[in-house]
Design a protein around this motif. Sequence first.
Motif, PDB file in Angstrom:
ATOM      1  N   MET A 115    -127.219   7.102   4.176  1.00  0.00           N
ATOM      2  CA  MET A 115    -126.059   6.516   3.510  1.00  0.00           C
ATOM      3  C   MET A 115    -126.502   5.660   2.328  1.00  0.00           C
ATOM      4  O   MET A 115    -127.641   5.205   2.275  1.00  0.00           O
ATOM      5  CB  MET A 115    -125.262   5.644   4.483  1.00  0.00           C
ATOM      6  N   LYS A 116    -125.570   5.442   1.412  1.00  0.00           N
ATOM      7  CA  LYS A 116    -125.768   4.476   0.337  1.00  0.00           C
ATOM      8  C   LYS A 116    -124.960   3.229   0.711  1.00  0.00           C
ATOM      9  O   LYS A 116    -123.733   3.282   0.807  1.00  0.00           O
ATOM     10  CB  LYS A 116    -125.284   5.050  -0.992  1.00  0.00           C
ATOM     11  N   THR A 136    -131.379  -5.389   5.827  1.00  0.00           N
ATOM     12  CA  THR A 136    -131.806  -4.582   4.682  1.00  0.00           C
ATOM     13  C   THR A 136    -133.123  -3.881   4.981  1.00  0.00           C
ATOM     14  O   THR A 136    -133.278  -2.672   4.734  1.00  0.00           O
ATOM     15  CB  THR A 136    -131.950  -5.469   3.429  1.00  0.00           C
ATOM     16  N   HIS A 179    -132.136   4.802   4.559  1.00  0.00           N
ATOM     17  CA  HIS A 179    -130.915   4.663   3.770  1.00  0.00           C
ATOM     18  C   HIS A 179    -131.228   4.116   2.381  1.00  0.00           C
ATOM     19  O   HIS A 179    -132.270   3.484   2.162  1.00  0.00           O
ATOM     20  CB  HIS A 179    -129.923   3.743   4.481  1.00  0.00           C
ATOM     21  N   GLU A 180    -130.309   4.346   1.457  1.00  0.00           N
ATOM     22  CA  GLU A 180    -130.397   3.752   0.127  1.00  0.00           C
ATOM     23  C   GLU A 180    -129.590   2.461   0.145  1.00  0.00           C
ATOM     24  O   GLU A 180    -128.426   2.462   0.574  1.00  0.00           O
ATOM     25  CB  GLU A 180    -129.839   4.714  -0.922  1.00  0.00           C
ATOM     26  N   VAL A 181    -130.197   1.357  -0.289  1.00  0.00           N
ATOM     27  CA  VAL A 181    -129.556   0.045  -0.180  1.00  0.00           C
ATOM     28  C   VAL A 181    -129.535  -0.659  -1.529  1.00  0.00           C
ATOM     29  O   VAL A 181    -130.539  -0.668  -2.249  1.00  0.00           O
ATOM     30  CB  VAL A 181    -130.280  -0.853   0.849  1.00  0.00           C
ATOM     31  N   VAL A 182    -128.388  -1.231  -1.844  1.00  0.00           N
ATOM     32  CA  VAL A 182    -128.288  -2.207  -2.930  1.00  0.00           C
ATOM     33  C   VAL A 182    -128.012  -3.551  -2.273  1.00  0.00           C
ATOM     34  O   VAL A 182    -127.064  -3.684  -1.483  1.00  0.00           O
ATOM     35  CB  VAL A 182    -127.177  -1.855  -3.931  1.00  0.00           C
ATOM     36  N   SER A 190    -135.858   3.142  -2.657  1.00  0.00           N
ATOM     37  CA  SER A 190    -134.438   3.223  -2.298  1.00  0.00           C
ATOM     38  C   SER A 190    -133.764   1.858  -2.241  1.00  0.00           C
ATOM     39  O   SER A 190    -132.660   1.737  -1.696  1.00  0.00           O
ATOM     40  CB  SER A 190    -134.285   3.929  -0.949  1.00  0.00           C
ATOM     41  N   PHE A 237    -122.173   2.638  -8.220  1.00  0.00           N
ATOM     42  CA  PHE A 237    -122.967   3.181  -7.119  1.00  0.00           C
ATOM     43  C   PHE A 237    -122.216   4.074  -6.136  1.00  0.00           C
ATOM     44  O   PHE A 237    -122.841   4.801  -5.375  1.00  0.00           O
ATOM     45  CB  PHE A 237    -123.642   2.048  -6.355  1.00  0.00           C
ATOM     46  N   PHE A 243    -120.683   3.544  -3.191  1.00  0.00           N
ATOM     47  CA  PHE A 243    -121.236   3.272  -1.865  1.00  0.00           C
ATOM     48  C   PHE A 243    -120.496   4.039  -0.775  1.00  0.00           C
ATOM     49  O   PHE A 243    -119.283   4.243  -0.846  1.00  0.00           O
ATOM     50  CB  PHE A 243    -121.150   1.769  -1.561  1.00  0.00           C
ATOM     51  N   ASP A 244    -121.243   4.440   0.244  1.00  0.00           N
ATOM     52  CA  ASP A 244    -120.627   5.023   1.435  1.00  0.00           C
ATOM     53  C   ASP A 244    -120.087   3.939   2.358  1.00  0.00           C
ATOM     54  O   ASP A 244    -119.081   4.134   3.047  1.00  0.00           O
ATOM     55  CB  ASP A 244    -121.653   5.854   2.204  1.00  0.00           C
TER      56      ASP A 244
END
Length: 353
Positions: free
Chosen positions: A1-2, A17, A25-28, A69, A90, A92-93
Amino acid sequence: MKVLVTGAAGFIGYHLTERLLKDGHEVVGLDSLNDYYPVELKHDRLRQLGIAIGHEHNGDLLQSSHYTSFQFIQMKLEDREPLQQLFAQFAFDAVVNLAAQAGVRYSITHPYNYIDANIVGFMNILECCRHHNIGHLVYASSSSVYGLNESIPFRPDQPADHPVSLYAASKKANEMMAHVYSHLYKIPTTGLRFFTVYGPWGRPDMALSLFTKAIVENKPIDVFNHGNMERDFTYVGDIVEGVVRVLQHPAKPNPDWDAAHPESDSSSAPYRIYNIGNNAPVKLTEYIEAIENKLGKKAIKNMLPLQPGDVPRTFADVQSLMNDVGYKPTTPVSEGVGHFIDWYLRYYQVHLS
Protein backbone atom coordinates in the motif's frame (compact mmCIF):
# COMPACT_ATOMS: atom_id res chain seq x y z
CA MET A 1 0.00 0.00 0.00
CA LYS A 2 0.90 3.66 -0.29
CA VAL A 3 0.36 5.04 3.22
CA LEU A 4 0.52 8.52 4.75
CA VAL A 5 1.64 8.42 8.38
CA THR A 6 1.15 11.71 10.20
CA GLY A 7 3.16 12.22 13.36
CA ALA A 8 5.89 10.06 11.77
CA ALA A 9 8.64 11.60 13.91
CA GLY A 10 6.65 10.89 17.07
CA PHE A 11 7.02 7.90 19.35
CA ILE A 12 4.36 5.58 17.89
CA GLY A 13 4.63 7.12 14.42
CA TYR A 14 8.33 6.34 14.17
CA HIS A 15 7.86 2.68 15.16
CA LEU A 16 4.86 2.27 12.84
CA THR A 17 6.69 3.86 9.90
CA GLU A 18 9.66 1.55 10.38
CA ARG A 19 7.37 -1.50 10.53
CA LEU A 20 5.42 -0.50 7.40
CA LEU A 21 8.64 0.05 5.47
CA LYS A 22 10.04 -3.31 6.54
CA ASP A 23 6.75 -4.91 5.47
CA GLY A 24 7.27 -3.49 1.97
CA HIS A 25 4.80 -0.60 1.92
CA GLU A 26 5.45 2.82 0.43
CA VAL A 27 5.26 5.49 3.16
CA VAL A 28 5.14 9.26 3.23
CA GLY A 29 5.77 10.59 6.73
CA LEU A 30 4.50 13.96 7.91
CA ASP A 31 5.30 15.76 11.16
CA SER A 32 5.24 19.36 12.38
CA LEU A 33 8.33 18.75 14.56
CA ASN A 34 6.93 21.05 17.24
CA ASP A 35 8.80 21.70 20.48
CA TYR A 36 6.34 20.14 22.95
CA TYR A 37 9.38 18.07 23.95
CA PRO A 38 12.99 18.36 22.70
CA VAL A 39 12.97 18.32 18.90
CA GLU A 40 16.34 16.58 18.79
CA LEU A 41 14.68 13.31 19.83
CA LYS A 42 12.32 13.62 16.85
CA HIS A 43 15.27 14.38 14.57
CA ASP A 44 17.09 11.32 15.89
CA ARG A 45 14.08 9.09 15.23
CA LEU A 46 14.00 10.40 11.66
CA ARG A 47 17.71 9.69 11.28
CA GLN A 48 16.95 6.06 12.08
CA LEU A 49 14.64 6.17 9.05
CA GLY A 50 17.25 7.80 6.84
CA ILE A 51 16.03 11.40 7.05
CA ALA A 52 18.46 14.16 8.00
CA ILE A 53 16.47 17.32 8.57
CA GLY A 54 17.22 20.91 9.49
CA HIS A 55 15.31 24.19 9.66
CA GLU A 56 15.99 24.82 5.98
CA HIS A 57 13.94 21.74 5.01
CA ASN A 58 10.58 22.91 6.35
CA GLY A 59 7.99 22.09 3.69
CA ASP A 60 10.38 20.13 1.45
CA LEU A 61 9.76 16.52 0.53
CA LEU A 62 12.86 14.59 1.64
CA GLN A 63 13.98 11.19 0.38
CA SER A 64 15.22 8.60 2.89
CA SER A 65 18.79 7.41 2.49
CA HIS A 66 17.82 4.05 4.06
CA TYR A 67 14.55 3.25 2.30
CA THR A 68 13.73 4.01 -1.34
CA SER A 69 10.04 3.71 -0.36
CA PHE A 70 10.10 6.45 2.30
CA GLN A 71 9.77 10.21 1.97
CA PHE A 72 9.22 12.78 4.72
CA ILE A 73 7.77 16.28 4.84
CA GLN A 74 7.62 18.77 7.71
CA MET A 75 4.12 20.22 7.80
CA LYS A 76 1.32 21.12 10.20
CA LEU A 77 -2.08 19.52 9.77
CA GLU A 78 -3.54 23.00 10.21
CA ASP A 79 -1.93 24.05 6.89
CA ARG A 80 -4.91 23.20 4.74
CA GLU A 81 -3.69 23.97 1.22
CA PRO A 82 -0.27 22.25 1.43
CA LEU A 83 -1.99 19.20 2.92
CA GLN A 84 -4.46 19.05 0.03
CA GLN A 85 -1.56 19.33 -2.42
CA LEU A 86 0.24 16.43 -0.72
CA PHE A 87 -2.84 14.21 -1.02
CA ALA A 88 -3.26 15.18 -4.67
CA GLN A 89 0.38 14.37 -5.41
CA PHE A 90 0.50 10.87 -3.90
CA ALA A 91 -2.95 9.26 -4.23
CA PHE A 92 -2.62 7.41 -0.92
CA ASP A 93 -4.37 4.10 -0.37
CA ALA A 94 -4.63 4.68 3.37
CA VAL A 95 -3.87 7.26 6.06
CA VAL A 96 -2.76 6.68 9.64
CA ASN A 97 -3.28 9.90 11.57
CA LEU A 98 -1.10 9.89 14.68
CA ALA A 99 -0.23 13.61 14.61
CA ALA A 100 -1.76 15.40 17.59
CA GLN A 101 -0.97 17.63 20.51
CA ALA A 102 -0.43 15.03 23.22
CA GLY A 103 -0.53 15.18 27.01
CA VAL A 104 -3.36 15.34 29.53
CA ARG A 105 -1.71 17.75 31.96
CA TYR A 106 -0.36 20.02 29.23
CA SER A 107 -3.94 20.54 28.00
CA ILE A 108 -4.76 22.24 31.29
CA THR A 109 -2.25 25.03 30.59
CA HIS A 110 -2.20 25.13 26.76
CA PRO A 111 -5.81 24.51 25.65
CA TYR A 112 -5.65 26.24 22.27
CA ASN A 113 -2.87 23.92 21.08
CA TYR A 114 -5.37 21.06 21.27
CA ILE A 115 -8.03 22.85 19.27
CA ASP A 116 -5.56 23.80 16.54
CA ALA A 117 -3.78 20.46 16.12
CA ASN A 118 -6.42 17.95 17.22
CA ILE A 119 -9.64 19.55 15.96
CA VAL A 120 -8.71 21.84 13.05
CA GLY A 121 -5.92 19.48 11.95
CA PHE A 122 -8.17 16.42 12.04
CA MET A 123 -10.85 18.28 10.12
CA ASN A 124 -8.32 18.93 7.36
CA ILE A 125 -7.38 15.23 7.30
CA LEU A 126 -11.04 14.25 6.93
CA GLU A 127 -11.56 16.71 4.09
CA CYS A 128 -8.47 15.40 2.30
CA CYS A 129 -9.69 11.83 2.71
CA ARG A 130 -13.07 12.86 1.33
CA HIS A 131 -11.73 14.59 -1.77
CA HIS A 132 -8.99 12.07 -2.59
CA ASN A 133 -10.85 8.76 -2.25
CA ILE A 134 -8.83 7.37 0.65
CA GLY A 135 -9.57 3.68 1.17
CA HIS A 136 -9.11 3.68 4.96
CA LEU A 137 -8.42 6.29 7.63
CA VAL A 138 -6.97 4.91 10.86
CA TYR A 139 -6.55 7.52 13.59
CA ALA A 140 -5.32 7.74 17.16
CA SER A 141 -7.88 8.19 19.87
CA SER A 142 -7.10 7.67 23.56
CA SER A 143 -8.12 5.75 26.65
CA SER A 144 -8.58 9.17 28.26
CA VAL A 145 -11.97 9.51 26.51
CA TYR A 146 -13.45 7.24 29.19
CA GLY A 147 -13.03 10.05 31.74
CA LEU A 148 -15.45 9.64 34.65
CA ASN A 149 -16.56 6.20 33.45
CA GLU A 150 -15.90 3.73 36.28
CA SER A 151 -17.26 0.64 34.50
CA ILE A 152 -14.13 -1.56 34.43
CA PRO A 153 -12.84 -2.87 32.07
CA PHE A 154 -13.48 -0.06 29.60
CA ARG A 155 -15.49 -1.35 26.63
CA PRO A 156 -15.59 0.57 23.36
CA ASP A 157 -19.28 -0.20 22.81
CA GLN A 158 -20.16 1.73 25.98
CA PRO A 159 -20.72 5.50 26.01
CA ALA A 160 -17.67 7.66 26.74
CA ASP A 161 -19.31 11.02 27.19
CA HIS A 162 -17.65 12.49 30.28
CA PRO A 163 -14.00 13.38 29.54
CA VAL A 164 -12.06 15.21 32.25
CA SER A 165 -9.38 16.93 30.15
CA LEU A 166 -9.44 18.95 26.96
CA TYR A 167 -7.05 16.43 25.42
CA ALA A 168 -9.63 13.69 26.04
CA ALA A 169 -12.42 15.88 24.72
CA SER A 170 -10.47 16.55 21.52
CA LYS A 171 -10.00 12.81 20.98
CA LYS A 172 -13.69 12.11 21.57
CA ALA A 173 -14.47 14.90 19.10
CA ASN A 174 -12.24 13.16 16.54
CA GLU A 175 -14.32 10.00 16.88
CA MET A 176 -17.56 11.91 16.35
CA MET A 177 -16.16 13.86 13.39
CA ALA A 178 -14.96 10.61 11.82
CA HIS A 179 -18.42 9.12 12.17
CA VAL A 180 -19.96 12.05 10.30
CA TYR A 181 -17.57 11.53 7.38
CA SER A 182 -18.09 7.78 7.40
CA HIS A 183 -21.85 8.34 7.36
CA LEU A 184 -22.01 11.12 4.77
CA TYR A 185 -19.18 10.11 2.43
CA LYS A 186 -18.76 6.37 3.14
CA ILE A 187 -15.10 6.81 4.14
CA PRO A 188 -13.96 3.77 6.18
CA THR A 189 -12.62 5.16 9.46
CA THR A 190 -11.16 3.27 12.42
CA GLY A 191 -10.35 4.98 15.73
CA LEU A 192 -7.88 3.34 18.10
CA ARG A 193 -8.06 4.19 21.78
CA PHE A 194 -4.44 3.76 22.89
CA PHE A 195 -3.74 2.75 26.50
CA THR A 196 -0.51 4.15 28.05
CA VAL A 197 2.02 3.22 25.38
CA TYR A 198 5.66 2.82 26.41
CA GLY A 199 8.92 1.52 24.98
CA PRO A 200 12.20 2.54 23.28
CA TRP A 201 12.27 6.05 21.76
CA GLY A 202 9.45 7.02 24.14
CA ARG A 203 8.55 10.62 24.92
CA PRO A 204 10.63 12.25 27.68
CA ASP A 205 7.49 13.72 29.32
CA MET A 206 5.99 10.30 30.00
CA ALA A 207 6.26 8.50 33.32
CA LEU A 208 8.75 5.84 32.23
CA SER A 209 11.27 8.40 30.99
CA LEU A 210 10.74 10.71 33.96
CA PHE A 211 11.09 7.89 36.47
CA THR A 212 14.17 6.39 34.81
CA LYS A 213 15.92 9.75 34.56
CA ALA A 214 15.21 10.62 38.19
CA ILE A 215 16.29 7.23 39.57
CA VAL A 216 19.52 7.32 37.55
CA GLU A 217 20.24 10.81 38.88
CA ASN A 218 19.29 9.93 42.48
CA LYS A 219 16.43 12.43 42.43
CA PRO A 220 12.90 11.90 43.77
CA ILE A 221 10.08 10.80 41.49
CA ASP A 222 6.55 12.23 41.72
CA VAL A 223 4.10 9.41 42.44
CA PHE A 224 0.56 10.71 41.97
CA ASN A 225 -2.52 9.56 43.88
CA HIS A 226 -0.05 8.26 46.49
CA GLY A 227 0.72 5.32 44.19
CA ASN A 228 -2.90 4.15 44.05
CA MET A 229 -2.97 4.21 40.25
CA GLU A 230 -3.39 1.40 37.75
CA ARG A 231 -2.59 1.68 34.07
CA ASP A 232 -2.98 -0.72 31.17
CA PHE A 233 0.65 -0.18 30.15
CA THR A 234 1.05 -1.34 26.53
CA TYR A 235 4.37 -2.00 24.81
CA VAL A 236 4.86 -0.06 21.59
CA GLY A 237 5.61 -3.21 19.58
CA ASP A 238 2.20 -4.61 20.52
CA ILE A 239 0.56 -1.31 19.60
CA VAL A 240 2.22 -1.28 16.18
CA GLU A 241 1.18 -4.88 15.51
CA GLY A 242 -2.41 -3.89 16.25
CA VAL A 243 -2.29 -0.80 14.00
CA VAL A 244 -0.83 -2.81 11.10
CA ARG A 245 -3.56 -5.44 11.41
CA VAL A 246 -6.31 -2.82 11.60
CA LEU A 247 -4.90 -0.98 8.59
CA GLN A 248 -5.40 -4.11 6.49
CA HIS A 249 -9.05 -4.43 7.55
CA PRO A 250 -10.96 -1.28 6.51
CA ALA A 251 -14.01 -0.55 8.63
CA LYS A 252 -17.33 -1.85 7.30
CA PRO A 253 -20.94 -1.09 8.21
CA ASN A 254 -22.21 -3.26 11.04
CA PRO A 255 -25.25 -5.14 9.64
CA ASP A 256 -26.51 -5.80 13.19
CA TRP A 257 -26.29 -2.17 14.33
CA ASP A 258 -29.57 -1.08 15.90
CA ALA A 259 -30.39 2.63 15.77
CA ALA A 260 -32.93 2.16 18.55
CA HIS A 261 -30.23 0.70 20.82
CA PRO A 262 -27.01 2.14 19.36
CA GLU A 263 -23.63 0.81 20.39
CA SER A 264 -20.80 3.33 20.35
CA ASP A 265 -18.06 1.35 18.60
CA SER A 266 -19.78 0.65 15.27
CA SER A 267 -22.48 2.02 13.02
CA SER A 268 -24.54 1.59 9.90
CA ALA A 269 -21.63 3.53 8.37
CA PRO A 270 -18.14 2.07 7.73
CA TYR A 271 -16.96 3.14 11.18
CA ARG A 272 -15.20 1.32 14.00
CA ILE A 273 -13.72 2.16 17.40
CA TYR A 274 -11.34 -0.23 19.16
CA ASN A 275 -9.45 -0.27 22.42
CA ILE A 276 -5.82 -1.15 21.87
CA GLY A 277 -4.16 -2.00 25.16
CA ASN A 278 -2.42 -4.72 27.10
CA ASN A 279 -5.66 -5.98 28.69
CA ALA A 280 -3.81 -6.33 32.02
CA PRO A 281 -3.66 -3.30 34.35
CA VAL A 282 -0.51 -2.87 36.43
CA LYS A 283 -0.22 -0.92 39.67
CA LEU A 284 1.98 2.13 39.39
CA THR A 285 4.07 0.84 42.29
CA GLU A 286 4.74 -2.41 40.38
CA TYR A 287 5.72 -0.43 37.28
CA ILE A 288 8.21 1.51 39.39
CA GLU A 289 9.54 -1.76 40.84
CA ALA A 290 10.19 -3.05 37.31
CA ILE A 291 12.30 0.06 36.63
CA GLU A 292 14.13 -0.31 39.95
CA ASN A 293 14.87 -3.97 39.26
CA LYS A 294 16.28 -3.27 35.80
CA LEU A 295 18.41 -0.34 37.00
CA GLY A 296 19.44 -2.03 40.24
CA LYS A 297 18.54 1.16 42.12
CA LYS A 298 15.71 2.19 44.43
CA ALA A 299 13.53 5.21 43.69
CA ILE A 300 13.08 8.11 46.10
CA LYS A 301 9.30 8.55 46.07
CA ASN A 302 7.50 11.89 46.45
CA MET A 303 3.88 10.91 47.13
CA LEU A 304 1.34 13.39 45.73
CA PRO A 305 -2.47 13.59 45.29
CA LEU A 306 -4.29 12.81 42.03
CA GLN A 307 -3.65 15.48 39.40
CA PRO A 308 -6.48 17.37 37.65
CA GLY A 309 -7.45 15.56 34.44
CA ASP A 310 -6.00 12.21 35.58
CA VAL A 311 -8.03 9.06 36.23
CA PRO A 312 -7.02 6.48 38.86
CA ARG A 313 -7.39 3.37 36.71
CA THR A 314 -7.47 2.26 33.08
CA PHE A 315 -8.22 -1.24 31.80
CA ALA A 316 -8.81 -2.06 28.13
CA ASP A 317 -11.34 -4.63 26.99
CA VAL A 318 -9.78 -5.61 23.63
CA GLN A 319 -12.11 -8.49 22.78
CA SER A 320 -13.52 -6.82 19.66
CA LEU A 321 -10.01 -6.18 18.32
CA MET A 322 -9.06 -9.78 19.03
CA ASN A 323 -12.20 -11.01 17.27
CA ASP A 324 -11.82 -8.81 14.19
CA VAL A 325 -8.07 -8.79 13.49
CA GLY A 326 -6.58 -11.39 15.86
CA TYR A 327 -4.84 -8.79 18.04
CA LYS A 328 -3.28 -10.16 21.21
CA PRO A 329 -0.62 -8.26 23.19
CA THR A 330 2.35 -10.43 24.12
CA THR A 331 4.86 -8.23 25.99
CA PRO A 332 4.83 -8.28 29.82
CA VAL A 333 5.73 -5.04 31.59
CA SER A 334 9.00 -6.37 33.00
CA GLU A 335 10.22 -7.22 29.49
CA GLY A 336 9.00 -4.00 27.90
CA VAL A 337 10.50 -1.83 30.63
CA GLY A 338 13.77 -3.70 30.15
CA HIS A 339 13.80 -2.90 26.42
CA PHE A 340 13.14 0.76 27.18
CA ILE A 341 15.90 1.07 29.76
CA ASP A 342 18.42 -0.67 27.50
CA TRP A 343 17.61 1.93 24.84
CA TYR A 344 17.60 4.80 27.36
CA LEU A 345 21.06 3.99 28.70
CA ARG A 346 22.47 3.76 25.15
CA TYR A 347 20.73 6.83 23.75
CA TYR A 348 21.52 9.14 26.67
CA GLN A 349 24.93 7.54 27.20
CA VAL A 350 24.25 6.76 30.84
CA HIS A 351 26.73 4.59 32.74
CA LEU A 352 25.37 3.12 35.94
CA SER A 353 27.79 3.14 38.85
